[in-house]
Design an enzyme around this catalytic site. Structure first.
Site, PDB file in Angstrom:
ATOM      1  N   LYS A  35      73.078  56.853 -14.393  1.00 34.95           N
ATOM      2  CA  LYS A  35      72.308  57.861 -14.695  1.00 34.95           C
ATOM      3  C   LYS A  35      72.860  58.508 -15.992  1.00 34.95           C
ATOM      4  CE  LYS A  35      68.924  58.572 -12.781  1.00 34.95           C
ATOM      5  NZ  LYS A  35      68.315  58.853 -11.076  1.00 34.95           N
TER       6      LYS A  35
ATOM      7  N   CYS B 201      57.931  80.985  14.594  1.00 33.83           N
ATOM      8  CA  CYS B 201      58.127  81.306  13.023  1.00 33.83           C
ATOM      9  C   CYS B 201      56.742  80.502  12.449  1.00 33.83           C
ATOM     10  CB  CYS B 201      59.273  81.044  12.345  1.00 33.83           C
ATOM     11  SG  CYS B 201      59.431  81.354  10.631  1.00 33.83           S
TER      12      CYS B 201
ATOM     13  N   ASP C   2      24.508  65.163   4.076  1.00 33.86           N
ATOM     14  CA  ASP C   2      24.410  65.156   5.633  1.00 33.86           C
ATOM     15  C   ASP C   2      22.645  65.277   6.056  1.00 33.86           C
ATOM     16  OD1 ASP C   2      27.070  65.412   5.806  1.00 33.86           O
ATOM     17  OD2 ASP C   2      26.926  67.591   6.170  1.00 33.86           O
TER      18      ASP C   2
ATOM     19  N   ARG D  51      54.873  50.683  -4.811  1.00 41.12           N
ATOM     20  CA  ARG D  51      56.144  50.585  -3.936  1.00 41.12           C
ATOM     21  C   ARG D  51      55.921  51.370  -2.566  1.00 41.12           C
ATOM     22  NH1 ARG D  51      60.665  54.170  -3.214  1.00 41.12           N
ATOM     23  NH2 ARG D  51      62.643  53.079  -2.212  1.00 41.12           N
TER      24      ARG D  51
ATOM     25  N   LYS E  71      66.911  51.748 -17.330  1.00 40.66           N
ATOM     26  CA  LYS E  71      66.313  52.047 -16.208  1.00 40.66           C
ATOM     27  C   LYS E  71      64.903  52.881 -16.744  1.00 40.66           C
ATOM     28  CE  LYS E  71      66.728  54.390 -11.690  1.00 40.66           C
ATOM     29  NZ  LYS E  71      65.665  55.216 -11.643  1.00 40.66           N
TER      30      LYS E  71
ATOM     31  N   ASP F 259      61.749  54.803 -16.603  1.00 39.30           N
ATOM     32  CA  ASP F 259      61.124  56.089 -16.021  1.00 39.30           C
ATOM     33  C   ASP F 259      59.633  55.943 -15.777  1.00 39.30           C
ATOM     34  OD1 ASP F 259      61.163  58.371 -14.451  1.00 39.30           O
ATOM     35  OD2 ASP F 259      61.776  59.771 -16.198  1.00 39.30           O
TER      36      ASP F 259
ATOM     37  N   GLU G  59      70.731  46.857 -17.759  1.00 36.91           N
ATOM     38  CA  GLU G  59      69.236  47.107 -18.715  1.00 36.91           C
ATOM     39  C   GLU G  59      68.777  48.346 -18.285  1.00 36.91           C
ATOM     40  OE1 GLU G  59      66.334  44.159 -17.073  1.00 36.91           O
ATOM     41  OE2 GLU G  59      66.657  44.926 -14.886  1.00 36.91           O
TER      42      GLU G  59
ATOM     43  N   GLU H  43      58.380  47.711 -13.447  1.00 37.13           N
ATOM     44  CA  GLU H  43      58.062  48.895 -13.793  1.00 37.13           C
ATOM     45  C   GLU H  43      56.813  49.456 -14.795  1.00 37.13           C
ATOM     46  OE1 GLU H  43      60.142  50.597 -11.876  1.00 37.13           O
ATOM     47  OE2 GLU H  43      60.041  52.697 -12.537  1.00 37.13           O
TER      48      GLU H  43
ATOM     49  N   TYR I 190      61.549  43.060 -13.869  1.00 28.78           N
ATOM     50  CA  TYR I 190      63.051  43.177 -13.507  1.00 28.78           C
ATOM     51  C   TYR I 190      63.429  42.560 -12.117  1.00 28.78           C
ATOM     52  CZ  TYR I 190      61.874  47.761 -11.640  1.00 28.78           C
ATOM     53  OH  TYR I 190      61.373  48.640 -10.996  1.00 28.78           O
TER      54      TYR I 190
ATOM     55  N   CYS J  34      66.645  81.028  10.504  1.00 22.98           N
ATOM     56  CA  CYS J  34      65.748  81.819  11.264  1.00 22.98           C
ATOM     57  C   CYS J  34      65.788  81.345  12.741  1.00 22.98           C
ATOM     58  CB  CYS J  34      64.508  81.709  10.829  1.00 22.98           C
ATOM     59  SG  CYS J  34      62.987  82.020  12.084  1.00 22.98           S
TER      60      CYS J  34
ATOM     61  N   CYS K  86      64.628  86.900   8.967  1.00 24.80           N
ATOM     62  CA  CYS K  86      63.478  85.843   8.370  1.00 24.80           C
ATOM     63  C   CYS K  86      62.562  86.580   7.615  1.00 24.80           C
ATOM     64  CB  CYS K  86      62.993  84.834   9.623  1.00 24.80           C
ATOM     65  SG  CYS K  86      61.471  84.046   8.826  1.00 24.80           S
TER      66      CYS K  86
ATOM     67  N   CYS L 169      59.125  86.053   9.498  1.00 27.56           N
ATOM     68  CA  CYS L 169      58.541  86.140  11.049  1.00 27.56           C
ATOM     69  C   CYS L 169      59.175  87.439  11.415  1.00 27.56           C
ATOM     70  CB  CYS L 169      58.591  84.962  12.338  1.00 27.56           C
ATOM     71  SG  CYS L 169      60.427  84.391  12.351  1.00 27.56           S
TER      72      CYS L 169
ATOM     73  N   ASP M 145      27.973  68.295   0.058  1.00 28.24           N
ATOM     74  CA  ASP M 145      27.904  67.837   1.554  1.00 28.24           C
ATOM     75  C   ASP M 145      26.738  68.002   2.593  1.00 28.24           C
ATOM     76  OD1 ASP M 145      30.573  66.863   1.264  1.00 28.24           O
ATOM     77  OD2 ASP M 145      31.461  68.145   2.686  1.00 28.24           O
TER      78      ASP M 145
ATOM     79  N   SER N 217      65.370  50.871  -3.081  1.00 31.04           N
ATOM     80  CA  SER N 217      65.704  52.003  -4.123  1.00 31.04           C
ATOM     81  C   SER N 217      67.038  51.685  -4.907  1.00 31.04           C
ATOM     82  CB  SER N 217      65.837  53.321  -3.338  1.00 31.04           C
ATOM     83  OG  SER N 217      65.923  54.322  -4.432  1.00 31.04           O
TER      84      SER N 217
ATOM     85  N   LYS O 170      73.229  44.961 -12.503  1.00 29.70           N
ATOM     86  CA  LYS O 170      72.911  44.069 -11.446  1.00 29.70           C
ATOM     87  C   LYS O 170      73.991  42.906 -11.540  1.00 29.70           C
ATOM     88  CE  LYS O 170      68.107  45.324 -11.997  1.00 29.70           C
ATOM     89  NZ  LYS O 170      66.859  44.788 -12.018  1.00 29.70           N
TER      90      LYS O 170
END
Ligand code: IVH
Length: 698
Positions: free
Chosen positions: A331, A449, A49, A154, A133, A135, A131, A191, A243, A443, A425, A428, A45, A94, A307
């Site tokens: 899932k 805190c 500079d 997204r 899903k 990942d 179909e 995806e 999809y 707390c 807590c 704090c 930096d 989603s 779907k």
């Protein structure tokens, strides 16, 4: 070629100065690119500079020589590092989840109950496309006139990042659509993923190069796609399954299945395991088949998506602000593993809740190394009987935080002791109390805190809130410690402390300007994000959107929340009439406004920011946009759910109670007190037929 780089500024001739300014502009530009586009600066930096200072000093001596592209013109306005933002014309939603057969059956039932003809005739089949899903990460690809012109992530569903250059490197993404019949404007969604084979190979290369390996194929795909240098993405093999779709210039007709076939004709890959199913029994059978093949697939999947096949039904069912009502993700069960719980720690969150966290002996679950798991709250520890030293079963599913499922009691060490949940807590020292009916002990330190103050700030700048690029958790903590920021408003006053930031260790003028530019970028913010950023208990980003949509401006919302503190007020009735907001959330909202320090924080922010009114999705030409409607009595053409969904799609607000703010009451046979109240208040009352005519569906 002249070498002027070592000549003191005061000794430069005019010709030398001219040459030196050109040289410096090129050199600074080069370093900017390395820094911003590749995240790989090659100078410190301080050296950077020095170049900028030299440039400025020469310009001060010879102002007439200043170049049009002079680096000094960019001071303070350096483009924020990273990708440009892209607003999605159609939000990227989603999916709701089903965690078992029962949930899947409920989904099919809800579809039947939603549409009157299906409700009346149980023999009409509900066809669904099923179909895997995938990942991976979703992406949207915009084609105009058949050319791929823009691709984005997204993001938060409303706004993503422009990763066009990176997506162009994927072999599954055609640069020009094949075949014919595609709409002039077409956004294809799907995806991006990395195959398991490629993931292992990449990790070997990473390790050989002394770099950190990726935890799983999804992270590897994400890391590869979010490279500022697209040649890195090009060197990482990524696939894409199409999809769904976003904006289209002509409506797509037919069925979900037919669209997938067209995607293939146009040059995309679709998942080969996709099937058209005739009933809930069929989708469950396909689920079984896919689950059985899961281990042999070369890419990670975490469930099966169903779907509705008929697009007209999809349209009628519509979407909530979060997810479509016409689809569900079934899932796979969470993966589990056994490990030793070494100790229990207490974390304090932004709302003051004390959350017990299990520190685990690291263990791999579903391909990811897990070393912490949440224990939720003190009752949960009690219920499961968890103690430090125990051997426990943990599980993780998708992105959720790993959980402790159970204790393997016969492996418990003889000297173990039950965990004592603190009543103070740990950060704090304030009292931590548990209100009746609450699961969490909290707390009472409020903003004194450190944990609460810092967590609130972190939340404030997080992705779905102000999304301030480059202002990570570590920076927030450090700035807080050093008194640079104590409240959210302080973030917007950091521009007065630029030099202090630049002088910090690990910073510099460039990074300070970069941060300040990212902050300036957010000085105007949408109402929905603003509400979410406040960090009110229970108010997540979809509630933020619901509230923004309901009240439209910050002023209107604040005023209504203040008045809603009175549970008998009209404002309170209006608040809980919003679908998705119940009395408990209303209490948290009004409770937040009852606190002086929260109102101070808002006043302070209001002075720094422009909170933009909520922009309702375009309902141009809709006769009922912005109107408040109450449905009462029995509806005969549509079910109540469909009528409500349709009204909302047209930009109307559907409320459960009649008040002076109601524009229309749609009364079917059997309407009682609500119709009466409407008559008393002189509100237009319509029959279902009149309503349908009003919205052009009569
Ligand atoms: S359809 C409006 N289909 O899952 C419907 N999503 O949990 C949009 N995903 O954000 C989604 N495979 O990233 C759909 N076959 C599939 C999918 C899929 C993976 C992802 C997608 C979405 C997320 C929701």
């Amino acid at each position: 070629m002249m070498d002027t780089s070592g000549v003191p500024v005061d000794d430069l001739t005019r010709a030398q100065a001219k040459w030196e300014l050109t040289r410096l502009a090129a050199e600074i530009k080069h370093h900017d690119e390395l820094y911003y586009q590749r995240s790989q600066p090659t100078v410190s930096d301080a050296d950077y500079d020095a170049l900028k200072q030299r440039n400025a000093a020469i310009e001060a001596r010879f102002p007439e020589l200043m170049l049009p592209e002079s680096p000094s013109k960019r001071v303070g306005a350096v483009p924020a590092a990273g990708f440009a933002k892209v607003r999605h014309a159609v939000p990227m939603l989603s999916l709701d989840n089903a965690f078992g057969e029962e949930d899947v059956r409920d989904f099919f039932e809800s579809v039947r109950r939603f549409m009157k003809e299906l409700k009346d005739d149980p023999t009409i089949p509900i066809e669904a496309l099923a179909e895997p899903k995938i990942d991976g990460l979703s992406a949207t690809l915009r084609y105009e006139g058949g050319e791929f012109i823009q691709g984005a992530t997204r993001g938060d569903g409303t706004e993503g990042e422009d990763i066009t250059a990176n997506l162009r490197t994927l072999k599954d993404i055609p640069h020009r659509l094949h075949g014919e019949g595609w709409p002039v404007v077409l956004e294809v969604r799907g995806e991006v993923y990395m195959s398991r084979g490629d993931f292992f190979a990449l990790n070997e290369r990473q390790e050989a190069a002394g770099e950190k390996p990726f935890a799983n194929p999804r992270n590897a795909a994400s890391g590869s796609l979010r490279q500022l240098d697209s040649s890195i993405t090009a060197s990482r093999p990524l696939g894409f399954f199409a999809y769904s779709w976003g904006e289209v210039s002509e409506p797509i007709d037919g069925s979900q299945w037919a669209v997938l076939q067209r995607f293939k004709d146009w040059g995309f890959s679709t998942n080969p395991l996709a099937r058209l199913c005739g009933s809930v029994e069929d989708v469950l059978a396909l689920y079984g088949e896919v689950a059985a093949r899961r281990a042999t697939l070369d890419y990670d999947i975490d469930g099966v998506v169903y779907k509705l096949d008929r697009l007209d039904w999809q349209e009628r069912m519509g979407s909530s602000s979060r997810a479509p009502r016409w689809a569900i993700a079934h899932k796979f069960p969470a993966e589990q593993a056994e490990t030793v719980l070494e100790k229990i720690d207490i974390q304090v969150g932004r709302t003051g809740a004390l959350t017990p966290v299990a520190h685990l002996k690291p263990v791999t679950v579903g391909g990811v190394v897990v070393s912490r798991a949440t224990l939720h709250n003190e009752d949960e520890i009690e219920r499961k009987g968890v103690r430090a030293g125990d051997t426990v079963i943990i599980q993780r599913a998708g992105d959720v935080i790993p959980q402790v499922v159970a204790v393997v009691t016969d492996k418990r060490p003889a000297d173990s002791r039950p965990f004592e949940f603190p009543h103070e807590c740990p950060i704090c020292g304030s009292m931590a109390i548990r209100e009746p009916g609450e699961a969490a002990r909290r707390c009472t330190g409020g903003l004194i805190c450190r944990a609460q103050a810092v967590e609130r700030l972190k939340h404030f700048v997080s992705r779905d809130a102000f999304d301030i690029e480059g202002f990570g958790k570590k920076h927030i903590e450090a700035f807080w410690e050093d008194g640079l920021i104590k409240t959210p408003g302080d973030i917007f006053r950091l521009r007065d402390r630029r030099d202090e930031i630049a002088a910090r260790e690990g910073w510099g003028e460039q990074s300070a300007d970069n941060l300040l530019a990212a902050i300036e970028d957010r000085r105007t913010i949408g109402l929905d994000r603003f509400i979410y950023a406040l960090g009110i208990r229970q108010v997540g980003s979809s509630t933020g959107r619901l509230l923004a949509r309901g009240y439209l401006s910050l002023e209107a919302w604040r005023e209504a929340m203040m008045k809603a503190a009175d549970a008998d007020s009209e404002e309170h009735a209006d608040l809980i009439a919003i679908d998705g907001i119940g009395p408990a959330m209303a209490a948290d909202l009004t409770g937040f406004f009852a606190e002086d320090h929260n109102r101070d924080i808002m006043d302070d922010l209001a002075a720094e920011l422009t909170v933009a009114d909520f922009e309702a999705p375009s309902t141009e030409g809709s006769p009922v946009a912005g109107k408040t409607v109450v449905f009462t009595g029995t509806l005969e053409v549509m079910t109540r759910s469909e009528a409500k969904a349709r009204a909302e799609t047209l930009g109307a607000k559907v409320s459960g109670s009649v008040s002076a703010k109601t524009d229309y009451v749609v009364a079917g046979p059997g309407a009682g007190s609500k119709a009466k109240k409407a008559a008393e208040l002189g509100i237009t009352t319509l029959s279902e037929q009149e309503w349908l005519e009003l919205i052009g569906q009569g």
